[in-house]
Design an enzyme around this catalytic site. Structure first.
Site, PDB file in Angstrom:
ATOM      1  N   LYS A  63       0.846  -1.202   0.000  1.00 37.45           N
ATOM      2  CA  LYS A  63       0.000   0.000   0.000  1.00 37.45           C
ATOM      3  C   LYS A  63       0.879   1.249   0.000  1.00 37.45           C
ATOM      4  O   LYS A  63       0.619   2.207  -0.733  1.00 37.45           O
ATOM      5  CB  LYS A  63      -0.943  -0.010   1.219  1.00 37.45           C
TER       6      LYS A  63
ATOM      7  N   GLN B 107      -4.582  -1.680   9.594  1.00 38.37           N
ATOM      8  CA  GLN B 107      -4.568  -2.978   8.921  1.00 38.37           C
ATOM      9  C   GLN B 107      -5.212  -4.061   9.799  1.00 38.37           C
ATOM     10  O   GLN B 107      -4.964  -4.132  11.000  1.00 38.37           O
ATOM     11  CB  GLN B 107      -3.114  -3.360   8.571  1.00 38.37           C
TER      12      GLN B 107
ATOM     13  N   ASP C  32     -10.552   3.172   4.075  1.00 36.08           N
ATOM     14  CA  ASP C  32     -10.994   1.780   4.001  1.00 36.08           C
ATOM     15  C   ASP C  32     -12.519   1.686   3.895  1.00 36.08           C
ATOM     16  O   ASP C  32     -13.057   0.633   3.564  1.00 36.08           O
ATOM     17  CB  ASP C  32     -10.611   1.050   5.306  1.00 36.08           C
TER      18      ASP C  32
HETATM   19  N1  GUN Z   1      -6.946  -6.737   5.867  1.00 37.26           N
HETATM   20  C1  GUN Z   1      -7.299  -7.407   4.734  1.00 37.26           C
HETATM   21  N2  GUN Z   1      -7.833  -6.558   3.836  1.00 37.26           N
HETATM   22  C2  GUN Z   1      -7.839  -5.335   4.389  1.00 37.26           C
HETATM   23  C3  GUN Z   1      -8.250  -4.042   3.958  1.00 37.26           C
HETATM   24  O1  GUN Z   1      -8.759  -3.841   2.846  1.00 37.26           O
HETATM   25  N3  GUN Z   1      -8.062  -3.033   4.830  1.00 37.26           N
HETATM   26  C4  GUN Z   1      -7.525  -3.222   6.064  1.00 37.26           C
HETATM   27  N4  GUN Z   1      -7.402  -2.166   6.864  1.00 37.26           N
HETATM   28  N5  GUN Z   1      -7.130  -4.396   6.504  1.00 37.26           N
HETATM   29  C5  GUN Z   1      -7.279  -5.452   5.671  1.00 37.26           C
END
Ligand code: GUN
Length: 286
Positions: A52, A96, A119
């Site tokens: 990311k 996350q 998110d």
């Molecule tokens: N863990 C798995 N997918 C995601 C996501 O799209 N966002 C976040 N914050 N954690 C994740």
């Protein structure tokens, strides 16, 4: 069979975001910034969060990573989030998942300010999505819609089966499909006649997180199949929830794993981050 590869879709979206980042950087006098919080040492989460950050930097954005030990208390993390919520140079905040067991997910979703919730997990954004109001787009479900749009696959007036009802994928995907005038069957582990429902639908979206659950008997001839699952099988190969080889000759179109839905999540996260900065730029002009 049409292979619904993410590559051209991600390239198109990234190009658009790159141009928007340039514009908004001029307006704000700084680049959009994404703050990522990672708690603990889950190897997959470490890879995802670094991807990311790399994506943000590649598109001209700023990125900061807060990597905290698994022993950190929820109060300490909340304090950090509060600080980032107040920081006018931060546009997007992402915590996350999964978090250690000491964290209560239903509480954590309230921490990030809805205006920085890239998110789209905050109940305000989740609710706005259901109501069809402007909001951040939930990354994976919106990524699925971008794939369908790119390949000219309209769900309007069609039947769509979603297998899975998670807050991150299944539920918001059901809402997005309904908004596009699909007739949605939101299915899950307790659905009766799951195979029969799935095999009656023009579109099948599989987001259950069970390797190889969906085989040929779930597929209507000529259906569009979207596989949100991602697993590593006993041979070390990355595979999805759908048995690709069994399904590929029955379906009209299918997403591959890897290279299908997966890469879309980060592309939409980048869209959300630049949009957040754009909204801040408009406010700063007022
Ligand atoms: N863990 C798995 N997918 C995601 C996501 O799209 N966002 C976040 N914050 N954690 C994740």
């Amino acid at each position: 069979m049409l292979l619904l590869s993410a590559k051209p879709v991600v390239e198109k979206l990234n190009h658009e975001v790159f141009l928007r980042v340039k514009e908004v950087t001029k307006k704000l006098g700084r680049a959009p910034k994404l703050s990522v919080i990672l708690v603990g040492n889950d190897p997959a989460s470490q890879i995802y969060t670094s991807k990311k950050g790399e994506a943000a930097v590649k598109l001209g954005m700023l990125h900061e990573s807060h990597h905290l030990p698994a022993s950190v208390t929820p109060q300490e993390v909340k304090k950090l989030v509060d600080r980032l919520n107040e920081d006018p140079t931060v546009d997007g905040i992402l915590i996350q998942r999964p978090l250690p067991k000491s964290f209560i997910e239903e509480e954590v979703v309230y921490w990030v300010d809805p205006s920085k919730d890239v998110d789209a997990f905050h109940p305000e954004n989740a609710g706005r999505l259901v109501l069809g109001l402007p909001c951040f787009r939930p990354c994976t479900p919106h990524g699925v819609m971008e794939i369908l749009d790119h390949y000219g696959l309209s769900v309007s007036g069609k039947t769509a089966c979603v297998i899975g009802r998670s807050s991150i994928v299944g539920k918001p995907l059901g809402s997005l499909l309904l908004q596009r005038d699909a007739t949605v069957f939101q299915c899950h582990s307790k659905s009766p006649d799951l195979k029969k429902i799935a095999a009656s639908c023009d579109f099948l979206f599989v987001a259950v997180g069970r390797m190889g659950l969906v085989g040929q008997d779930y597929i209507k001839k000529g259906a569009v199949v979207v596989d949100v699952g991602i697993h590593r099988n006993a041979q070390g190969k990355v595979v999805g929830d759908v048995l690709f080889d069994e399904v590929k000759d029955i379906a009209q179109a299918i997403t591959p794993v890897p290279g299908g839905v997966g890469p879309m999540t980060i592309a939409v996260l980048m869209q959300n981050t630049v949009w957040s900065a754009e909204k801040r730029a408009v406010k700063s002009m007022k």
